[in-house]
Design an enzyme around this catalytic site. Sequence first.
Site, mmCIF file in Angstrom:
data_model
loop_
_atom_site.group_PDB
_atom_site.id
_atom_site.type_symbol
_atom_site.label_atom_id
_atom_site.label_comp_id
_atom_site.label_asym_id
_atom_site.label_seq_id
_atom_site.Cartn_x
_atom_site.Cartn_y
_atom_site.Cartn_z
ATOM 1 N N ARG A 72 0.819 -1.218 0.000
ATOM 2 C CA ARG A 72 0.000 0.000 0.000
ATOM 3 C C ARG A 72 0.848 1.261 0.000
ATOM 4 O O ARG A 72 0.378 2.330 -0.435
ATOM 5 C CB ARG A 72 -0.995 -0.038 1.169
ATOM 6 C CG ARG A 72 -2.111 -1.064 0.960
ATOM 7 C CD ARG A 72 -3.062 -1.111 2.136
ATOM 8 N NE ARG A 72 -2.414 -1.521 3.350
ATOM 9 C CZ ARG A 72 -2.240 -2.797 3.726
ATOM 10 N NH1 ARG A 72 -2.691 -3.771 2.962
ATOM 11 N NH2 ARG A 72 -1.627 -3.088 4.851
ATOM 12 N N GLU A 109 6.021 -10.688 14.844
ATOM 13 C CA GLU A 109 5.440 -11.279 16.058
ATOM 14 C C GLU A 109 5.573 -12.811 15.995
ATOM 15 O O GLU A 109 5.986 -13.455 16.944
ATOM 16 C CB GLU A 109 3.980 -10.869 16.136
ATOM 17 C CG GLU A 109 3.425 -10.899 17.536
ATOM 18 C CD GLU A 109 1.977 -10.453 17.530
ATOM 19 O OE1 GLU A 109 1.529 -9.838 16.546
ATOM 20 O OE2 GLU A 109 1.305 -10.755 18.537
HETATM 21 P P1 AMP Z 1 4.645 -2.724 11.481
HETATM 22 O O1 AMP Z 1 5.869 -3.370 10.911
HETATM 23 O O2 AMP Z 1 4.105 -3.454 12.664
HETATM 24 O O3 AMP Z 1 4.832 -1.243 11.764
HETATM 25 O O4 AMP Z 1 3.503 -2.879 10.419
HETATM 26 C C1 AMP Z 1 3.550 -2.149 9.313
HETATM 27 C C2 AMP Z 1 2.878 -2.786 8.120
HETATM 28 O O5 AMP Z 1 1.806 -3.673 8.430
HETATM 29 C C3 AMP Z 1 2.317 -1.663 7.321
HETATM 30 O O6 AMP Z 1 2.918 -1.744 6.051
HETATM 31 C C4 AMP Z 1 0.836 -1.865 7.282
HETATM 32 O O7 AMP Z 1 0.425 -1.941 5.951
HETATM 33 C C5 AMP Z 1 0.549 -3.173 7.988
HETATM 34 N N1 AMP Z 1 -0.302 -3.033 9.193
HETATM 35 C C6 AMP Z 1 0.058 -3.302 10.466
HETATM 36 N N2 AMP Z 1 -0.950 -3.152 11.329
HETATM 37 C C7 AMP Z 1 -2.007 -2.754 10.577
HETATM 38 C C8 AMP Z 1 -3.377 -2.419 10.884
HETATM 39 N N3 AMP Z 1 -3.868 -2.472 12.136
HETATM 40 N N4 AMP Z 1 -4.172 -2.043 9.878
HETATM 41 C C9 AMP Z 1 -3.690 -2.000 8.606
HETATM 42 N N5 AMP Z 1 -2.438 -2.303 8.256
HETATM 43 C C10 AMP Z 1 -1.590 -2.685 9.222
#
Ligand code: AMP
Length: 186
Positions: A72, A109
Amino acid sequence: MSFRLNDEQKGATMEAAKNIIRDVQDFPKEGIIFKDITPLLGNPVLFQKTINTLKERYVNMKVDVVVGVEARGFIFASALAYALGIGVVMIRKPGKLPYKTFQETYSLEYGIDTIEIHQDAFISGQNILIIDDVLATGGTLAATLDLIQKNFDDVKVVEAAFLIELDFLKGREKLKGTPVHSMIHY
Ligand code: AMP
């Protein structure tokens, strides 16, 4: 002649953009509230407002290239780069980029993940803006920064920009001094 906003344009605020983002419970797995941005992307006035707001922020920051994170992130990276008249670099999942790549593997995770970038993605001295849709735990962004900083000596990450930041996950604490800008907070 005075400049008047029509009703549609008046409603085009980042608050309205926040309100149109949809929560989907238990997607992609139980316990996650997924921030579904498709209603925002499908709304021409609010999508344009989002890109114009980003453009206003970055137009004077001397950004040379926008880096989009799969998948995205590509939507915002390409629209913003077009608006700024600069290029886009893609950070992708393994096996998608055709030319020689650098890789970074990071913990999730459950399990691990890998991201890749082309070895000739940047030229020396470039100022980079990273963009993605959601900053959650910060794992993806930390890996993106490592990927860039370990492999490209002479480039500068000006900022990392997000449409949405999930503040309660404290993702920005992982980011080792890189400025972070999020348009919408939950
Ligand atoms: P993180 O590595 O945990 O910061 O997650 C980032 C990636 O996961 C981003 O590229 C988001 O597209 C996706 N993502 C994580 N949590 C969500 C959420 N609650 N809603 C939508 N996309 C999420």
